[in-house]
Every structure is written in structure tokens, then in C-alpha cells.
Write a protein that holds these residues in place. Structure first.
Motif, PDB file in Angstrom:
ATOM      1  N   ARG A  99       3.239  -2.008 -18.907  1.00 52.92           N
ATOM      2  CA  ARG A  99       2.980  -0.907 -18.257  1.00 52.92           C
ATOM      3  C   ARG A  99       2.169  -0.905 -16.958  1.00 52.92           C
ATOM      4  O   ARG A  99       2.443  -0.545 -15.744  1.00 52.92           O
ATOM      5  N   ASP A 100       1.054  -1.799 -17.297  1.00 54.15           N
ATOM      6  CA  ASP A 100       0.364  -2.007 -16.178  1.00 54.15           C
ATOM      7  C   ASP A 100       0.881  -2.858 -15.262  1.00 54.15           C
ATOM      8  O   ASP A 100       0.460  -2.763 -13.852  1.00 54.15           O
ATOM      9  N   GLN A 101       1.657  -3.909 -15.334  1.00 56.21           N
ATOM     10  CA  GLN A 101       2.324  -4.595 -14.292  1.00 56.21           C
ATOM     11  C   GLN A 101       3.145  -3.720 -13.406  1.00 56.21           C
ATOM     12  O   GLN A 101       3.035  -3.899 -12.203  1.00 56.21           O
ATOM     13  N   TRP A 102       3.965  -2.826 -14.098  1.00 54.86           N
ATOM     14  CA  TRP A 102       4.712  -1.982 -13.454  1.00 54.86           C
ATOM     15  C   TRP A 102       3.863  -1.039 -12.518  1.00 54.86           C
ATOM     16  O   TRP A 102       4.441  -0.849 -11.169  1.00 54.86           O
ATOM     17  N   LEU A 103       2.835  -0.272 -12.970  1.00 54.31           N
ATOM     18  CA  LEU A 103       2.176   0.312 -12.232  1.00 54.31           C
ATOM     19  C   LEU A 103       1.339  -0.322 -11.066  1.00 54.31           C
ATOM     20  O   LEU A 103       1.254   0.240  -9.799  1.00 54.31           O
ATOM     21  N   ALA A 104       0.668  -1.328 -11.393  1.00 52.01           N
ATOM     22  CA  ALA A 104       0.270  -2.328 -10.034  1.00 52.01           C
ATOM     23  C   ALA A 104       1.208  -2.731  -9.116  1.00 52.01           C
ATOM     24  O   ALA A 104       0.973  -2.443  -7.748  1.00 52.01           O
ATOM     25  N   CYS A 105       2.235  -2.892  -9.535  1.00 50.89           N
ATOM     26  CA  CYS A 105       3.492  -3.095  -8.483  1.00 50.89           C
ATOM     27  C   CYS A 105       4.084  -1.962  -7.711  1.00 50.89           C
ATOM     28  O   CYS A 105       3.900  -1.989  -6.456  1.00 50.89           O
ATOM     29  N   MET A 106       3.941  -0.899  -8.444  1.00 56.48           N
ATOM     30  CA  MET A 106       4.361   0.420  -7.579  1.00 56.48           C
ATOM     31  C   MET A 106       2.952   0.798  -6.827  1.00 56.48           C
ATOM     32  O   MET A 106       3.222   1.410  -5.953  1.00 56.48           O
ATOM     33  N   GLU A 113       4.035   1.598   1.720  1.00 54.07           N
ATOM     34  CA  GLU A 113       4.986   2.530   2.100  1.00 54.07           C
ATOM     35  C   GLU A 113       4.883   3.766   2.252  1.00 54.07           C
ATOM     36  O   GLU A 113       5.375   4.719   3.139  1.00 54.07           O
ATOM     37  N   VAL A 114       3.700   4.627   1.654  1.00 53.62           N
ATOM     38  CA  VAL A 114       3.405   5.757   1.666  1.00 53.62           C
ATOM     39  C   VAL A 114       2.225   6.197   2.444  1.00 53.62           C
ATOM     40  O   VAL A 114       1.274   5.677   2.168  1.00 53.62           O
ATOM     41  N   ARG A 115       2.472   6.863   3.580  1.00 55.30           N
ATOM     42  CA  ARG A 115       1.226   6.977   4.451  1.00 55.30           C
ATOM     43  C   ARG A 115       0.277   8.049   4.487  1.00 55.30           C
ATOM     44  O   ARG A 115      -0.881   8.077   4.591  1.00 55.30           O
ATOM     45  N   ASP A 116       0.859   9.190   3.480  1.00 60.42           N
ATOM     46  CA  ASP A 116      -0.130  10.236   3.048  1.00 60.42           C
ATOM     47  C   ASP A 116      -0.998  10.046   2.125  1.00 60.42           C
ATOM     48  O   ASP A 116      -0.112   9.866   0.865  1.00 60.42           O
ATOM     49  N   PRO A 117      -2.253   9.927   2.001  1.00 61.06           N
ATOM     50  CA  PRO A 117      -2.998   9.784   0.751  1.00 61.06           C
ATOM     51  C   PRO A 117      -2.799  10.755  -0.259  1.00 61.06           C
ATOM     52  O   PRO A 117      -2.866  10.241  -1.369  1.00 61.06           O
ATOM     53  N   ALA A 118      -2.516  12.129   0.413  1.00 69.37           N
ATOM     54  CA  ALA A 118      -2.750  13.186  -0.925  1.00 69.37           C
ATOM     55  C   ALA A 118      -1.122  12.942  -1.598  1.00 69.37           C
ATOM     56  O   ALA A 118      -0.977  13.027  -2.936  1.00 69.37           O
ATOM     57  N   LEU A 119      -0.208  12.456  -0.797  1.00 68.97           N
ATOM     58  CA  LEU A 119       1.275  12.196  -1.490  1.00 68.97           C
ATOM     59  C   LEU A 119       1.165  11.086  -2.511  1.00 68.97           C
ATOM     60  O   LEU A 119       1.610  10.956  -3.632  1.00 68.97           O
ATOM     61  N   ALA A 120       0.532   9.772  -1.954  1.00 67.24           N
ATOM     62  CA  ALA A 120       0.349   8.793  -2.874  1.00 67.24           C
ATOM     63  C   ALA A 120      -0.697   9.212  -3.909  1.00 67.24           C
ATOM     64  O   ALA A 120      -0.030   8.526  -5.007  1.00 67.24           O
ATOM     65  N   ALA A 121      -1.605   9.812  -3.945  1.00 62.71           N
ATOM     66  CA  ALA A 121      -2.132   9.987  -5.246  1.00 62.71           C
ATOM     67  C   ALA A 121      -1.708  10.813  -6.051  1.00 62.71           C
ATOM     68  O   ALA A 121      -1.427  10.611  -7.339  1.00 62.71           O
ATOM     69  N   ARG A 122      -0.553  11.805  -5.645  1.00 59.33           N
ATOM     70  CA  ARG A 122       0.132  12.580  -6.693  1.00 59.33           C
ATOM     71  C   ARG A 122       1.431  11.823  -7.329  1.00 59.33           C
ATOM     72  O   ARG A 122       1.392  11.798  -8.474  1.00 59.33           O
ATOM     73  N   LEU A 123       1.844  10.709  -6.342  1.00 54.70           N
ATOM     74  CA  LEU A 123       2.895   9.719  -6.778  1.00 54.70           C
ATOM     75  C   LEU A 123       2.404   8.983  -8.045  1.00 54.70           C
ATOM     76  O   LEU A 123       2.863   8.689  -9.150  1.00 54.70           O
ATOM     77  N   LEU A 124       1.167   8.226  -7.701  1.00 54.85           N
ATOM     78  CA  LEU A 124       0.395   7.552  -8.555  1.00 54.85           C
ATOM     79  C   LEU A 124       0.061   8.201  -9.836  1.00 54.85           C
ATOM     80  O   LEU A 124       0.355   7.668 -10.980  1.00 54.85           O
TER      81      LEU A 124
END
Length: 146
Positions: A99-106, A113-124
Motif C-alpha cells: 500500500r505504501d509503495q503504491w501511494l508513494a509511487c502515485m 503531472e498534476v499542476r493544481d495543488p487543490a486537485l493533487a490534494a483531493r486525489l491523494l
């Protein structure tokens, strides 16, 4: 910064995360970066070992899944039906390390690749919840359902 990454003042916000990220090309870029990192970075060796030698099929499936999950075309469901995400991953031992490797890679792919910090936070945040739910092992022992 890529064109279309930030909503111009006075314009409506994107209707879906799929539009917000930039559509099909941006989803493909995120997926490709994710699998490129998994294939190249030693830190993701355990995660890589869970995948087939050739990653083309895995790339396509994640791309098709994410398009629909983000509110875009339902490519995965059109091909395979309901994702049944956890059930499809039960044959693979997914513990805390995986799980942790998958999350770190993503997380690294999103940072690239994702330039919008708000979107990046929501995705993460969403990916972290899903990745934890996908765990089927704890401390090297298969989880047993009640």
C-alpha cells in the motif's frame, strides 16, 4: 504550467475531476508516469513484483478505470463491467508495504503531472483511502473476513 491547468478568473470550475485534471491526455500522462516510476525506481521494487513483466495491460486498465472514476468516459466498465476493485486485487498480497509503495509511487506521479495543488490534494486523499481499503494482508498474514 500546461494550458488549462488553472481556471481563469470569472470562469466556471470544471464539472468533474476528469475535466479538472485536463481530460484523457492528462489521465494517460499520470498513468504513464506512475508505471514508468514503478518500473524504474528501486523503492517500488515490491510493488513492481506484483505486476506482469509487460506493463501495457496494467497501464491500460488503470487508465480506463481512472477515466471513469474521475467522471469521464466509463472505458473500464464498458470493457469489463463493474470494477469490483477489491475483489479483482484479492489474488495479490497487499499489505502495508505494498500500500505504501503504491501511494508513494502515485504521490510522485501526481507531483510530476498534476499542476493544481487543490486537485493533487483531493486525489491523494482519495487514493490513500482506496489503497488502505485494498489491503488484504496485515503483517504478512492474510486477513480473514468475519
Amino acid at each position: 504550467m500546461r494550458e488549462g491547468d488553472v481556471t481563469a478568473p470569472g470562469t466556471a470550475a470544471p464539472a468533474t475531476p476528469y475535466e479538472w485534471i485536463g481530460g484523457e491526455a492528462a489521465v494517460r500522462a499520470l498513468v504513464d508516469r506512475f508505471y514508468d516510476l514503478m518500473d524504474l525506481e528501486p523503492a517500488y521494487r515490491g510493488l513492481r513484483a506484483l505486476h506482469p513483466t509487460a506493463l501495457d495491460g496494467s497501464r491500460d486498465k488503470l487508465f480506463w478505470y481512472l477515466c471513469g472514476w474521475l467522471g469521464g468516459p466509463a472505458y473500464f466498465e464498458e470493457r469489463f463491467g463493474h470494477p469490483r476493485l477489491r475483489a479483482r486485487h484479492l489474488p495479490y498480497g497487499i499489505g502495508i508495504a505494498e500500500r505504501d509503495q503504491w501511494l508513494a509511487c502515485m504521490r510522485q506521479a501526481i507531483a510530476d503531472e498534476v499542476r493544481d495543488p487543490a486537485l493533487a490534494a483531493r486525489l491523494l486523499d482519495a487514493f490513500a483511502k482506496t489503497a488502505d481499503w485494498m489491503r488484504n494482508r496485515a503483517d504478512g498474514v492474510q486477513k480473514v473476513s468475519p
